[in-house]
Design a protein around this motif. Structure first.
Motif, PDB file in Angstrom:
ATOM      1  N   LEU A 194       0.835  -1.209   0.000  1.00 37.05           N
ATOM      2  CA  LEU A 194       0.000   0.000   0.000  1.00 37.05           C
ATOM      3  C   LEU A 194       0.868   1.258   0.000  1.00 37.05           C
ATOM      4  O   LEU A 194       0.545   2.249  -0.641  1.00 37.05           O
ATOM      5  CB  LEU A 194      -0.936  -0.003   1.207  1.00 37.05           C
ATOM      6  N   ARG A 195       1.980   1.192   0.718  1.00 36.22           N
ATOM      7  CA  ARG A 195       2.849   2.361   0.844  1.00 36.22           C
ATOM      8  C   ARG A 195       3.633   2.618  -0.444  1.00 36.22           C
ATOM      9  O   ARG A 195       3.928   3.749  -0.782  1.00 36.22           O
ATOM     10  CB  ARG A 195       3.833   2.158   2.007  1.00 36.22           C
ATOM     11  N   HIS A 196       3.974   1.569  -1.149  1.00 31.21           N
ATOM     12  CA  HIS A 196       4.781   1.727  -2.378  1.00 31.21           C
ATOM     13  C   HIS A 196       4.059   1.117  -3.565  1.00 31.21           C
ATOM     14  O   HIS A 196       4.409   0.016  -4.017  1.00 31.21           O
ATOM     15  CB  HIS A 196       6.149   1.055  -2.211  1.00 31.21           C
ATOM     16  N   PRO A 197       3.070   1.826  -4.102  1.00 27.98           N
ATOM     17  CA  PRO A 197       2.308   1.238  -5.215  1.00 27.98           C
ATOM     18  C   PRO A 197       3.175   0.996  -6.446  1.00 27.98           C
ATOM     19  O   PRO A 197       2.832   0.188  -7.291  1.00 27.98           O
ATOM     20  CB  PRO A 197       1.223   2.276  -5.487  1.00 27.98           C
ATOM     21  N   GLU A 198       4.321   1.689  -6.510  1.00 21.18           N
ATOM     22  CA  GLU A 198       5.159   1.555  -7.705  1.00 21.18           C
ATOM     23  C   GLU A 198       6.042   0.310  -7.628  1.00 21.18           C
ATOM     24  O   GLU A 198       6.647  -0.096  -8.604  1.00 21.18           O
ATOM     25  CB  GLU A 198       6.017   2.823  -7.865  1.00 21.18           C
ATOM     26  N   LYS A 199       6.095  -0.306  -6.455  1.00 22.82           N
ATOM     27  CA  LYS A 199       7.080  -1.374  -6.220  1.00 22.82           C
ATOM     28  C   LYS A 199       6.442  -2.756  -6.282  1.00 22.82           C
ATOM     29  O   LYS A 199       5.274  -2.929  -5.953  1.00 22.82           O
ATOM     30  CB  LYS A 199       7.652  -1.173  -4.811  1.00 22.82           C
ATOM     31  N   MET A 200       7.227  -3.727  -6.737  1.00 24.27           N
ATOM     32  CA  MET A 200       6.807  -5.131  -6.687  1.00 24.27           C
ATOM     33  C   MET A 200       7.297  -5.648  -5.338  1.00 24.27           C
ATOM     34  O   MET A 200       8.504  -5.659  -5.074  1.00 24.27           O
ATOM     35  CB  MET A 200       7.481  -5.881  -7.835  1.00 24.27           C
ATOM     36  N   VAL A 201       6.390  -6.012  -4.458  1.00 20.54           N
ATOM     37  CA  VAL A 201       6.801  -6.403  -3.108  1.00 20.54           C
ATOM     38  C   VAL A 201       6.876  -7.931  -3.011  1.00 20.54           C
ATOM     39  O   VAL A 201       5.958  -8.627  -3.444  1.00 20.54           O
ATOM     40  CB  VAL A 201       5.813  -5.843  -2.057  1.00 20.54           C
ATOM     41  N   GLU A 202       7.988  -8.403  -2.476  1.00 21.78           N
ATOM     42  CA  GLU A 202       8.163  -9.858  -2.373  1.00 21.78           C
ATOM     43  C   GLU A 202       8.012 -10.314  -0.932  1.00 21.78           C
ATOM     44  O   GLU A 202       8.305  -9.551  -0.005  1.00 21.78           O
ATOM     45  CB  GLU A 202       9.560 -10.247  -2.877  1.00 21.78           C
ATOM     46  N   SER A 203       7.560 -11.537  -0.772  1.00 24.65           N
ATOM     47  CA  SER A 203       7.371 -12.043   0.577  1.00 24.65           C
ATOM     48  C   SER A 203       7.546 -13.557   0.584  1.00 24.65           C
ATOM     49  O   SER A 203       7.212 -14.226  -0.388  1.00 24.65           O
ATOM     50  CB  SER A 203       5.968 -11.658   1.024  1.00 24.65           C
ATOM     51  N   GLU A 204       8.101 -14.066   1.672  1.00 21.29           N
ATOM     52  CA  GLU A 204       8.285 -15.524   1.769  1.00 21.29           C
ATOM     53  C   GLU A 204       7.718 -15.983   3.092  1.00 21.29           C
ATOM     54  O   GLU A 204       8.049 -15.421   4.133  1.00 21.29           O
ATOM     55  CB  GLU A 204       9.782 -15.824   1.698  1.00 21.29           C
ATOM     56  N   ILE A 205       6.858 -16.995   3.044  1.00 22.17           N
ATOM     57  CA  ILE A 205       6.347 -17.537   4.303  1.00 22.17           C
ATOM     58  C   ILE A 205       6.413 -19.059   4.253  1.00 22.17           C
ATOM     59  O   ILE A 205       6.449 -19.650   3.183  1.00 22.17           O
ATOM     60  CB  ILE A 205       4.889 -17.084   4.613  1.00 22.17           C
ATOM     61  N   CYS A 206       6.414 -19.639   5.456  1.00 22.01           N
ATOM     62  CA  CYS A 206       6.412 -21.103   5.538  1.00 22.01           C
ATOM     63  C   CYS A 206       5.252 -21.471   6.449  1.00 22.01           C
ATOM     64  O   CYS A 206       5.127 -20.932   7.551  1.00 22.01           O
ATOM     65  CB  CYS A 206       7.737 -21.571   6.120  1.00 22.01           C
ATOM     66  N   LEU A 207       4.372 -22.307   5.974  1.00 24.73           N
ATOM     67  CA  LEU A 207       3.209 -22.641   6.806  1.00 24.73           C
ATOM     68  C   LEU A 207       2.777 -24.076   6.590  1.00 24.73           C
ATOM     69  O   LEU A 207       3.160 -24.722   5.613  1.00 24.73           O
ATOM     70  CB  LEU A 207       2.055 -21.681   6.518  1.00 24.73           C
ATOM     71  N   GLN A 208       1.966 -24.540   7.554  1.00 24.77           N
ATOM     72  CA  GLN A 208       1.465 -25.901   7.469  1.00 24.77           C
ATOM     73  C   GLN A 208       0.123 -25.831   6.738  1.00 24.77           C
ATOM     74  O   GLN A 208      -0.771 -25.090   7.147  1.00 24.77           O
ATOM     75  CB  GLN A 208       1.255 -26.438   8.870  1.00 24.77           C
ATOM     76  N   ASN A 209      -0.007 -26.569   5.638  1.00 28.47           N
ATOM     77  CA  ASN A 209      -1.260 -26.476   4.876  1.00 28.47           C
ATOM     78  C   ASN A 209      -2.328 -27.399   5.466  1.00 28.47           C
ATOM     79  O   ASN A 209      -2.098 -28.057   6.478  1.00 28.47           O
ATOM     80  CB  ASN A 209      -1.002 -26.737   3.387  1.00 28.47           C
ATOM     81  N   GLN A 210      -3.478 -27.450   4.818  1.00 27.14           N
ATOM     82  CA  GLN A 210      -4.606 -28.209   5.347  1.00 27.14           C
ATOM     83  C   GLN A 210      -4.312 -29.693   5.480  1.00 27.14           C
ATOM     84  O   GLN A 210      -4.906 -30.373   6.300  1.00 27.14           O
ATOM     85  CB  GLN A 210      -5.824 -28.030   4.417  1.00 27.14           C
ATOM     86  N   THR A 211      -3.376 -30.184   4.641  1.00 23.35           N
ATOM     87  CA  THR A 211      -3.074 -31.623   4.723  1.00 23.35           C
ATOM     88  C   THR A 211      -1.924 -31.896   5.689  1.00 23.35           C
ATOM     89  O   THR A 211      -1.470 -33.029   5.808  1.00 23.35           O
ATOM     90  CB  THR A 211      -2.723 -32.179   3.323  1.00 23.35           C
ATOM     91  N   GLY A 212      -1.486 -30.853   6.396  1.00 29.88           N
ATOM     92  CA  GLY A 212      -0.475 -31.034   7.433  1.00 29.88           C
ATOM     93  C   GLY A 212       0.959 -30.933   6.950  1.00 29.88           C
ATOM     94  O   GLY A 212       1.893 -31.077   7.731  1.00 29.88           O
ATOM     95  N   ASP A 213       1.136 -30.684   5.640  1.00 26.55           N
ATOM     96  CA  ASP A 213       2.501 -30.561   5.129  1.00 26.55           C
ATOM     97  C   ASP A 213       2.989 -29.122   5.311  1.00 26.55           C
ATOM     98  O   ASP A 213       2.209 -28.177   5.201  1.00 26.55           O
ATOM     99  CB  ASP A 213       2.540 -30.884   3.624  1.00 26.55           C
ATOM    100  N   TRP A 214       4.290 -28.993   5.543  1.00 25.40           N
ATOM    101  CA  TRP A 214       4.878 -27.659   5.623  1.00 25.40           C
ATOM    102  C   TRP A 214       5.242 -27.214   4.219  1.00 25.40           C
ATOM    103  O   TRP A 214       5.895 -27.959   3.490  1.00 25.40           O
ATOM    104  CB  TRP A 214       6.104 -27.652   6.530  1.00 25.40           C
TER     105      TRP A 214
END
Ligand code: ADP
Length: 754
Positions: free
Chosen positions: A319-339
């Motif tokens: 929201l702060r930088h509409p001109e920028k491509m913002v990257e993000s990395e997350i690690c989570l456990q999905n519905q089937t229990g896999d990370w």
């Protein structure tokens, strides 16, 4: 004023200009509208005074036509300049009526300037429009009007078009659309209706230069009081560009949809509050959630709490930088229990009128992450191995500066040259700087490796008064483009190996000397022993002549027998040690002559009654070997065949066969003697081995044969069957060369033609 005129003055037409005229044009009545327009009380005498000559002549002619009797009417369009304060057109209508038996004319003026302007404007529009405008007389099946654009669209001038009957242009219509067009027009020209009705149809036509064109034909059908269609006003517009653009946009949309739906990535549209407005089906295999379970839900309610901080940070940054491509990395456990590891990119399109969302694309990078981890682990393992080996390993760049090295390398540099190496250091310069100038050879090897060569070399270092031997393997470092970017080197301390080799050399030398001494000892011993044996045998001979006592003679015989055997043994030992000392000298040998020689020297024909000796030898090339040694081999093999003959058999047969070629000579000696038991075959070539009690020999013969064949680069094999006989096969290298052949004299050569 008569009643007529009063009525006329107050009648609803009063806003029109009205005149009542005599037959000759003189004005009987002029209405208030006229009066107002003329702005004078003076009434004109004749109507002709109000107009110019051309108008006047038209009016006169008309007046004459209708003034012969009452009830006639006529009209004319007249254009005046500055008439009644206007410049334009009037429609003038004339009615004849009778008043008191006299014919009078009512003349009514309608201002049609605006109508004419409008129709002219419309006409102008029609004439200049890129659309084809047309008017079709349905009843008479012909065109009343076709606008000039007809030429551009249908390649027909309006005049030509007017000549054609409706349907004559059907050949221009695309065959796939023809039926549609045909049915459409047939229906609308037949169906009843009231007032007017609007229709349109889209179809394709062929154009000779522009190709296939899309047109839209909009038309209005007018119905007469009998509800029959009678007139059709139409407009045809070329919509190819718009249509293509539309089709393209549909295709693009389909393509876009296809890409999104079939993408392995999660594609999402998110609003400024983090609510997911769209997500493609890829979300299911990755997160285990169906798109419908996610759409219109907030990211924070879908994703687990432990990733909320990262989601919040990402959303704020987007929201702060509409001109920028913002990257993000997350690690989570999905519905089937896999990370799962997810890598996302977000672009802010909130202000983009056609999108108005944040566009997100999310990749499942779990496999990549695992691979990276494995790579990290394996490179860590490799590092452990590299750092735990005692062998120095290092690499340098093109400028021979250290890129990386292991602990063993650091240890080696410290030990040999007294400094600690550092990454980026020009290693040879540093070694020279630390007082070891002799680095040019080593440096040259590295420079050679930089040209793409793999090199192996050894170096000796002096360290604490001892030598250290290093063996180096260097090879170029090549990048993905195939360019040499440096050199990697693996070193190995081979001091122990080298010292061991040196020790071995020394021991070998000592052994050689010992062997030599032993040979000398054996030779001189046998030599020295032989003469007392010979003297003893001589004395025995005298005793045999002089003694008559049979018992003593028996003993003397036994002594003689033992002494003969001792003499034979000493002779064999002497022969053996002599043969070992003799240098190997290859020469062309005539095998036939040699066999004859052996037979003559060792066997007396009388001793061998019924001997069946055959020689069958083919020589493609002369036999070339050490003559002395070959003689020893043949002597032993032939004498064994004689010695171990089978007395039960009538004749002793010795068959010598074989061949010689450029590489080798093979000789077989076959007898029909007593044969050799299988268990002894291996041992008969051992020193002093005798396979039978019948043997009167020393057991050295075949040992000497083997020794000779070793020097001759040859071998021996035996095949034998007890009581049937034995075959000894020897093969040895033919030391054939042209110089040796030249030594053959003419007679020798003749002998070769066996
Ligand atoms: P020796 O002096 O006993 O002949 P060799 O080394 O020549 O010693 O032979 C070893 C033994 O091999 C002999 O004692 C004999 O038993 C056996 N032998 C060698 N050649 C023959 C042969 N042609 N036929 C049978 N036996 C043989």
């Amino acid at each position: 004023m008569n009643t007529h005129l009063q009525i006329l003055n107050g009648c609803p037409f009063n806003h029109h200009y009205l005149l009542i005229l005599e037959k000759d044009g003189s004005i009987c009545f002029i209405n208030a509208q006229w009066q107002a327009a003329l702005r004078t009380e003076v009434k004109p005498g004749s109507v002709y005074e109000l107009m110019d000559d051309s108008c006047a002549s038209k009016v006169k002619e008309l007046m004459t036509r209708i003034s012969d009797r009452e009830g006639k009417e006529a009209s004319v369009k007249l254009t005046f300049s500055n008439f009644l304060g206007k410049d334009d057109a009037f429609e003038v209508k004339f009615y004849s009526f009778s008043n008191n038996g006299r014919i009078k004319i009512l003349m009514q003026f309608f201002d049609i300037t605006d109508q004419i302007r409008l129709s002219e404007r419309l006409l102008f529009e029609f004439e200049n429009s890129p659309d084809v405008s047309y008017e079709l007389d349905i009843k008479n099946k012909r065109y009343n009007y076709v606008s000039p654009a007809c030429f551009e669209v249908f390649e027909l001038t309006p005049e030509q078009a007017l000549q054609t009957r409706p349907g004559a242009l059907d050949y221009k219509v695309h065959p796939e659309d023809y039926n549609n067009v045909h049915t459409h027009f047939r229906n609308i020209c037949k169906q009843y209706g009231s007032g007017k009705k609007n229709f349109f149809i889209r179809y394709r036509i062929f154009h000779s230069t522009k190709g296939l064109r899309w047109v839209i034909d909009r038309h209005t059908v007018f119905y007469n009081p009998k509800s029959e269609p009678f007139l059709l006003l139409g407009n045809i517009r070329d919509i190819t560009d718009a249509h293509t653009a539309y089709e393209k946009s549909i295709q693009n949309e389909k393509l876009f949809k296809g890409i999104i739906e079939n993408s392995f990535e999660i594609v999402s549209l998110i609003d400024r509050y983090g609510t997911i407005k769209f997500v493609n089906p890829s979300v299911e295999p990755i997160l285990g959630l169906k798109p419908e379970e996610i759409i219109n839900k907030n990211s924070f309610s879908i994703l687990p709490a432990y990733v909320h901080d990262e989601v919040k940070r990402t959303l704020e940054e987007v929201l702060r930088h509409p001109e920028k491509m913002v990257e993000s990395e997350i690690c989570l456990q999905n519905q089937t229990g896999d990370w799962v590891y997810l890598k996302s990119k977000f672009a802010n399109y909130l202000d983009e009128p056609h999108i108005q969302f944040i566009l997100g694309s999310t990749q499942d990078i779990t496999a990549q992450k695992r691979y990276e981890q494995q790579l990290k682990d394996s490179s860590a393992n490799l590092n452990i191995i590299i750092n735990n080996t005692d062998d120095p390993i290092w690499s340098v760049d093109k400028d021979l500066r250290l890129i990386v090295f292991n602990q063993a390398f650091a240890g080696m540099i410290q030990q040999f040259f007294g400094f600690k190496p550092e990454i980026g250091q020009a290693v040879f310069d540093a070694i020279v700087a630390h007082g070891h100038p002799d680095q040019s050879e080593c440096r040259n090897h590295f420079l050679q490796a930089l040209t793409g060569l793999k090199i192996r070399f050894e170096r000796v270092y002096e360290f604490e008064n001892r030598h250290v031997y290093m063996d180096y393997f260097i090879s170029p470092l090549v990048n993905a483009e195939g360019e040499v970017t440096g050199v990697t080197c693996y070193g190995r301390n081979i001091t122990d190996k080298v010292l061991m080799f040196h020790r071995l050399e020394e021991q070998n030398e000592a052994l050689r000397k010992m062997n030599y001494d032993l040979d000398r000892f054996v030779y001189s011993m046998s030599h020295d022993l032989r003469s007392p044996v010979a003297s003893a045998l001589g004395l025995i001979q005298i005793m045999e002549l002089e003694t008559e006592d049979t018992d003593s003679l028996k003993h003397v015989h036994m002594i003689k027998k033992r002494l003969n055997r001792l003499d034979a043994l000493i002779a064999d030992i002497l022969e053996f040690s002599k043969q070992r000392k003799d240098e190997f000298l290859p020469e062309p040998v005539n095998l036939f002559e040699l066999i004859e020689e052996v037979m003559e020297t060792h066997f007396y024909k009388d001793e061998l009654p019924g001997l069946d000796l055959s020689v069958d030898f083919s020589a493609d090339f002369p036999v070339c070997t050490d003559r002395g040694r070959l003689t020893k081999v043949l002597e032993n093999l032939i004498s064994n065949a004689v010695k171990y003959r089978d007395n039960a058999k009538a004749n002793l047969s010795i068959k010598i066969s074989g061949y010689s070629n450029l590489q080798e000579t093979v000789i077989q000696v076959k007898d029909n003697g007593i044969g050799i038991a299988d268990k002894h075959k291996e041992k008969i070539f051992d020193m002093f081995f005798r396979a039978t009690n019948l043997s009167k020999g020393s057991g050295l013969g075949l040992y000497i044969v083997k020794e000779c064949l070793d020097s001759m680069q040859g071998s021996i094999q035996v095949e034998s069957t007890l009581l049937e006989g034995s075959v000894f096969t020897v093969r040895f290298k033919n030391h054939f060369n042209l110089d040796l052949v030249k030594q053959l004299n003419e007679s020798d050569k003749n002998h070769l033609d066996y």
